[in-house]
Scaffold this active site. Structure first.
Site: not given
Length: 286
Positions: A240-242
Site C-alpha cells: 500500500g506504500d505509494i
C-alpha cells in the site's frame, strides 16, 4: 570515554546508509566525516555513541566512541546497523531476479533501524497521511518541544513525558486532533507497560501485527513500517506504500502504478528478503 574498532563482513555501504539517515533533520549525520551520532537510552541513562566509518564497501570497519555502557552500546549498535547480517547472501539472492540491476546499483545497502522502537512507532504515526517534508517538520517540532538534547543530539521524549501531554499542546505544533490523540495514547500504553517493546522483539511478525493493530491509530502501513525499521524483520513488502508503487512503475517502465495482483506477482521471487526489495526500491526514487 571508551573507543572500540569494529570490523564486519562486506559488502556494507555505510555511505548509502548515512545518506538515508541524513534525510531526517533530527539525525546528527556528517556525510564528509562518515559519522553518525546515535542517541541511546539504557533505563534512565542517556548516552550518545559516535559511529565513524573507516573502512570500505568490501572491508567495512568502524570506530565507535561513547562515554559509558560499552557492552550494551555495541550490542545495540550491531542491532541498529545490522552489522551481523550477511548482505552478500541477500545480494546473491537477487542476482537471479528482475531486481538484479537495482541491487548492483545499491550494492551493500543495509536495513538500518530507527534508534529506538518507541520513537519509531511515534514517528510512523506522525508521518501518516502527510507529505514527507511536512512529516519531518512535524516530527522535528515534536522532539524539540518535548524531547531532550544531550551533547548536541536530540532524544525523543520518553513514554512517560508523552503520556502527560495534552492534545492542545500538539495542536499548537500543527498536529491534527486525531493524530495528537494517537501519539498520546501510545505514550500512555507504553508508560503503563501495556505495550512492551522488549516483548515485541521476541514475537513473530504475525503476533506483533495482532498486538499493534489493536492500538488506536495503528494500521497495516504502520505495522509493516514498525516491523521493518524498529525490529529489522527481513521479509516485509508494504504494497500500500505509494513510494514502492512509484518505484515499481519507474523501474519496470509501467504506464501506471501497479495494482495489487501485479505486485503479488512481482514480489514472489524476492522472498524471503522482501524488506530489502522494499528498501532498494525506495532508494531508487530518493
Amino acid at each position: 570515554m571508551w573507543e572500540e574498532k569494529v570490523a564486519i563482513t562486506g559488502p556494507y555501504n555505510f555511505d548509502l546508509a548515512l545518506s538515508r539517515l541524513a534525510l531526517d533533520p533530527l539525525n546528527a549525520v556528517d556525510i564528509e566525516q562518515r559519522l553518525v551520532r546515535v542517541p541511546l537510552a539504557f533505563d534512565d541513562k542517556k548516552i550518545v555513541a559516535d559511529v565513524i566509518a573507516t573502512g570500505t564497501l568490501e572491508k567495512p570497519e568502524f570506530v565507535v566512541r561513547a562515554s559509558d555502557e560499552k557492552e550494551k552500546t555495541l550490542n545495540r549498535l550491531t542491532e541498529i546497523f545490522q552489522w551481523d547480517v550477511e548482505l552478500l547472501q541477500v545480494h546473491e539472492h537477487f542476482q537471479s531476479t528482475e531486481l538484479k540491476g537495482l541491487f548492483n546499483d545499491h550494492l551493500g545497502t543495509p536495513l538500518v533501524l530507527e534508534f529506538d522502537p518507541f520513537s519509531s512507532l511515534i514517528k510512523s504515526i506522525i508521518h501518516q497521511q502527510v507529505n514527507l517534508k511536512f512529516a519531518f517538520t512535524l516530527t522535528e517540532r515534536f522532539v524539540q518541544a518535548f524531547g531532550e538534547q544531550v551533547d548536541g543530539v536530540w532524544f525523543y521524549p520518553s513514554p512517560e513525558r508523552v503520556a502527560k501531554l495534552k492534545v492542545e499542546e500538539l495542536r499548537e505544533l500543527q498536529f491534527s486532533g486525531r493524530k495528537a490523540e494517537y501519539v498520546i495514547g501510545i505514550g500512555e500504553l507504553t508508560a503503563s507497560c501495556q505495550l512492551d517493546f522488549e516483548k515485541l522483539k521476541t514475537m513473530a511478525d504475525v503476533e506483533v501485527s495482532k498486538e499493534l493493530i489493536k492500538i488506536r491509530g495503528v494500521g497495516p502501513w504502520t505495522v509493516e513500517n514498525f516491523l521493518m525499521f524498529a525490529l529489522g524483520r527481513p521479509n516485509l513488502f508494504p504494497m500500500g506504500d505509494i513510494g514502492i508503487q512509484n518505484a515499481l512503475k519507474k523501474y519496470f517502465k509501467l504506464d501506471d502504478k501497479p495494482d495489487l495482483p501485479q505486485m503479488e506477482k512481482y514480489k514472489e521471487p524476492w522472498n524471503p528478503y522482501l524488506s530489502y526489495a522494499s528498501l532498494y526500491l525506495w532508494r531508487s526514487i530518493e
